[in-house]
Design a protein around this motif. Structure first.
Motif, PDB file in Angstrom:
ATOM      1  N   LYS A  99       0.894  -1.348   0.152  1.00 37.84           N
ATOM      2  CA  LYS A  99       0.018  -0.036   0.051  1.00 37.84           C
ATOM      3  C   LYS A  99       0.747   1.231  -0.104  1.00 37.84           C
ATOM      4  O   LYS A  99       0.548   2.065  -0.699  1.00 37.84           O
ATOM      5  N   ALA A 100       2.020   1.326   0.918  1.00 37.37           N
ATOM      6  CA  ALA A 100       2.617   2.406   0.924  1.00 37.37           C
ATOM      7  C   ALA A 100       3.517   2.545  -0.371  1.00 37.37           C
ATOM      8  O   ALA A 100       3.741   3.849  -0.896  1.00 37.37           O
ATOM      9  N   ARG A 101       4.079   1.525  -0.854  1.00 35.66           N
ATOM     10  CA  ARG A 101       4.787   1.790  -2.280  1.00 35.66           C
ATOM     11  C   ARG A 101       3.632   2.024  -3.243  1.00 35.66           C
ATOM     12  O   ARG A 101       4.102   2.990  -4.217  1.00 35.66           O
ATOM     13  N   THR A 102       2.736   1.750  -3.350  1.00 39.81           N
ATOM     14  CA  THR A 102       1.505   2.456  -4.473  1.00 39.81           C
ATOM     15  C   THR A 102       1.350   3.839  -4.056  1.00 39.81           C
ATOM     16  O   THR A 102       1.414   4.395  -4.928  1.00 39.81           O
ATOM     17  N   LEU A 103       1.151   4.256  -3.009  1.00 38.06           N
ATOM     18  CA  LEU A 103       0.995   5.714  -2.477  1.00 38.06           C
ATOM     19  C   LEU A 103       1.996   6.657  -2.975  1.00 38.06           C
ATOM     20  O   LEU A 103       1.920   7.561  -3.430  1.00 38.06           O
ATOM     21  N   ILE A 104       3.476   6.023  -2.575  1.00 37.31           N
ATOM     22  CA  ILE A 104       4.648   6.728  -3.043  1.00 37.31           C
ATOM     23  C   ILE A 104       4.840   6.827  -4.546  1.00 37.31           C
ATOM     24  O   ILE A 104       5.053   7.903  -5.050  1.00 37.31           O
ATOM     25  N   GLY A 105       4.568   5.814  -4.877  1.00 34.96           N
ATOM     26  CA  GLY A 105       4.465   5.796  -6.346  1.00 34.96           C
ATOM     27  C   GLY A 105       3.468   6.647  -6.999  1.00 34.96           C
ATOM     28  O   GLY A 105       3.757   7.280  -8.217  1.00 34.96           O
ATOM     29  N   ALA A 106       2.305   6.904  -6.591  1.00 31.86           N
ATOM     30  CA  ALA A 106       1.366   7.961  -6.951  1.00 31.86           C
ATOM     31  C   ALA A 106       2.006   9.264  -6.993  1.00 31.86           C
ATOM     32  O   ALA A 106       2.087  10.131  -7.861  1.00 31.86           O
ATOM     33  N   VAL A 107       2.658   9.522  -5.679  1.00 28.36           N
ATOM     34  CA  VAL A 107       3.230  10.853  -5.576  1.00 28.36           C
ATOM     35  C   VAL A 107       4.471  11.289  -6.484  1.00 28.36           C
ATOM     36  O   VAL A 107       4.627  12.062  -7.314  1.00 28.36           O
ATOM     37  N   HIS A 108       4.983  10.013  -6.704  1.00 33.82           N
ATOM     38  CA  HIS A 108       6.375  10.001  -7.539  1.00 33.82           C
ATOM     39  C   HIS A 108       5.780  10.366  -9.180  1.00 33.82           C
ATOM     40  O   HIS A 108       6.405  11.166  -9.908  1.00 33.82           O
ATOM     41  N   GLY A 109       4.618   9.670  -9.477  1.00 36.57           N
ATOM     42  CA  GLY A 109       4.209  10.094 -10.744  1.00 36.57           C
ATOM     43  C   GLY A 109       3.581  11.304 -10.852  1.00 36.57           C
ATOM     44  O   GLY A 109       4.012  11.868 -11.874  1.00 36.57           O
ATOM     45  N   GLY A 110       3.215  11.892  -9.974  1.00 35.58           N
ATOM     46  CA  GLY A 110       2.807  13.344  -9.982  1.00 35.58           C
ATOM     47  C   GLY A 110       3.941  14.371 -10.120  1.00 35.58           C
ATOM     48  O   GLY A 110       4.065  15.279 -10.911  1.00 35.58           O
ATOM     49  N   VAL A 111       4.934  14.126  -9.615  1.00 31.76           N
ATOM     50  CA  VAL A 111       6.315  14.971  -9.593  1.00 31.76           C
ATOM     51  C   VAL A 111       6.746  14.740 -11.101  1.00 31.76           C
ATOM     52  O   VAL A 111       7.433  15.785 -11.774  1.00 31.76           O
ATOM     53  N   LEU A 112       6.581  13.393 -11.729  1.00 28.44           N
ATOM     54  CA  LEU A 112       7.218  13.238 -13.147  1.00 28.44           C
ATOM     55  C   LEU A 112       6.528  13.993 -14.132  1.00 28.44           C
ATOM     56  O   LEU A 112       6.885  14.360 -15.173  1.00 28.44           O
ATOM     57  N   GLU A 113       5.228  14.266 -13.783  1.00 28.46           N
ATOM     58  CA  GLU A 113       4.288  14.994 -14.682  1.00 28.46           C
ATOM     59  C   GLU A 113       4.575  16.508 -14.736  1.00 28.46           C
ATOM     60  O   GLU A 113       3.924  17.349 -15.475  1.00 28.46           O
ATOM     61  N   GLY A 114       5.467  16.821 -13.670  1.00 32.45           N
ATOM     62  CA  GLY A 114       5.707  18.437 -13.568  1.00 32.45           C
ATOM     63  C   GLY A 114       5.196  19.044 -12.413  1.00 32.45           C
ATOM     64  O   GLY A 114       5.369  20.415 -12.428  1.00 32.45           O
ATOM     65  N   ARG A 115       4.472  18.558 -11.691  1.00 32.89           N
ATOM     66  CA  ARG A 115       3.820  19.123 -10.417  1.00 32.89           C
ATOM     67  C   ARG A 115       4.844  19.391  -9.472  1.00 32.89           C
ATOM     68  O   ARG A 115       5.822  18.445  -9.334  1.00 32.89           O
ATOM     69  N   SER A 116       4.687  20.108  -8.420  1.00 32.41           N
ATOM     70  CA  SER A 116       5.384  20.447  -7.405  1.00 32.41           C
ATOM     71  C   SER A 116       5.008  19.179  -6.467  1.00 32.41           C
ATOM     72  O   SER A 116       4.031  18.422  -6.570  1.00 32.41           O
TER      73      SER A 116
END
Length: 405
Positions: A99-116
């Motif tokens: 679960k934690a890996r999935t959540l952190i992966g989602a945050v990582h994906g947002g950063v890759l999209e160019g978000r803060s």
């Protein structure tokens, strides 16, 4: 070939999950890149589902307090020596919880999209509270994200220590009280009726204490289900009544007026507020924003209302110390140290000192109160058991005196 689970982003920024066969991880990466996918994470997945969350996922999809503290500390350390995107990917890879890996992966994906980072965390707002995201945003804006994350981790660790101390202090009295209730219940429901059967043929009036205990035993043995039903109904009715804001506010105010519990609630909230505000002031976050966000985390409605009134007072040009004094709910020491910090320009340091002092006071007061509670429970249990035993012995002594006559 080995099957590798992957998380990737397509050209439109959408998250893709699945499995790819390859001889090794590098070959799996190359196959994904050939499909025009940006690899977020890839790893050997012999025992994991091909995509999505675990099939037997139990509980809410969020980071618990321990996981959030560990994540914050790791990110603060890695962000000093590597880019943010690489730091998030590294943390996601070494996280054991799916679960934690999935959540952190989602945050990582947002950063890759160019978000803060703060905007990416908003995707998982249940795991990253608004106060947390506000401090991260302040750190990104000031270019001091690792420092802010270190302060956040310190704040979370302090709060975790307070929770752990409170739990450790309450655990023994609660267990002792539960055991005492079970022992008394077993005596009244199973032991007393068996003994009382021996007195049915005596033909003499039993002592008053014995009759009272027998009556209580009959009620517990015959109507225990009704007692539980009534208790559950009253608890549900109380919960429904407290859904009304006016009733809840009156109830929380009454809690604060209680001799022991009220002081515990007040000091605990004051220490948490001082610690949070000290961290936010040191992070150069506006005081009003910090106080507004902190007020939303307060469960006691009276204290929350007081915090909101302080926000309005500061917006009107007042000081934090004046707002604290006007509520008349916070410890005088907090008011005094806050005023000293405002006059000397060291508000964060004074708030930190106030939090340290209040936490020490909370620890000592809790220890003293619970030191008195434990023997009180034992004494009450001893009195009840003694009354039950005496109610059984009195008829026996009465019979012996009659037989002697």
């Amino acid at each position: 070939m080995t099957q590798f689970d992957y998380v990737a982003l397509d050209v439109a920024g959408r998250e893709k999950r699945g499995r790819v066969p390859a001889a090794n991880i590098e070959e799996a990466r190359q196959r994904l890149i050939a499909k025009k996918l940006y690899v977020v994470s890839v790893g050997e997945g012999a025992e994991r589902p091909a995509a999505g969350a675990p099939l037997l996922s139990i509980g809410p999809r969020r980071l618990n307090a321990k996981q959030l503290t560990l994540f914050t500390r790791q990110l603060a350390t890695l962000a000093r020596v590597s880019p943010l995107e690489e730091s998030l990917r590294t943390i996601a890879r070494q996280t054991e919880s799916e679960k934690a890996r999935t959540l952190i992966g989602a945050v990582h994906g947002g950063v890759l999209e160019g978000r803060s980072l703060a905007e990416a965390m908003q995707r998982e707002e249940k795991s990253f509270p608004q106060l947390y995201r506000a401090m991260v945003s302040a750190g990104e804006g000031a270019g001091s994200l690792p420092v802010i994350l270190d302060r956040l981790a310190d704040l979370q660790e302090r709060q975790a220590q307070v929770r752990a101390k409170l739990f450790a202090a309450l655990a023994y009295p609660i267990v002792l009280a539960i055991v005492a209730m079970f022992v008394v219940g077993a005596l009244m429901i199973y032991v007393v009726p068996k003994v009382v059967e021996q007195f049915d043929t005596v033909g003499q009036q039993l002592p008053l204490l014995t009759r009272i205990v027998i009556a209580l035993s009959n009620v517990l043995a015959g109507w225990w289900w009704l007692i539980l039903l009534v208790a559950g109904g009253m608890a549900f009715l109380s919960w429904r009544l407290l859904q009304d804001p006016a009733r809840r506010l009156a109830f929380d105010r009454a809690l604060l007026r209680l001799p022991v519990i009220g002081r515990l609630i007040r000091d605990l909230h004051a220490a948490r507020l001082a610690r949070t505000l000290a961290t936010m002031v040191a992070s150069r976050l506006p005081l009003i924003d910090g106080l507004t966000l902190s007020a939303r985390t307060v469960h006691n409605r009276a204290l929350r209302q007081a915090s909101e009134e302080m926000v309005e007072a500061i917006r009107g040009g007042g000081s934090l110390s004046a707002g604290l004094r006007r509520t008349a709910l916070f410890p005088p020491l907090l008011v005094y140290l806050t005023a000293s910090g405002e006059s000397s320009g060291q508000l964060d340091a004074m708030l930190e000192r106030a939090a340290d002092y209040l936490e020490r006071e909370f620890d000592s007061f809790t220890a003293a109160a619970l030191a008195m509670l434990e023997p009180a429970i034992i004494v009450i249990m001893g009195v009840i058991v003694a009354a039950i035993v005496l109610s059984i012995l009195l008829p026996i002594l009465q019979l012996e005196s009659l037989a002697g006559v």
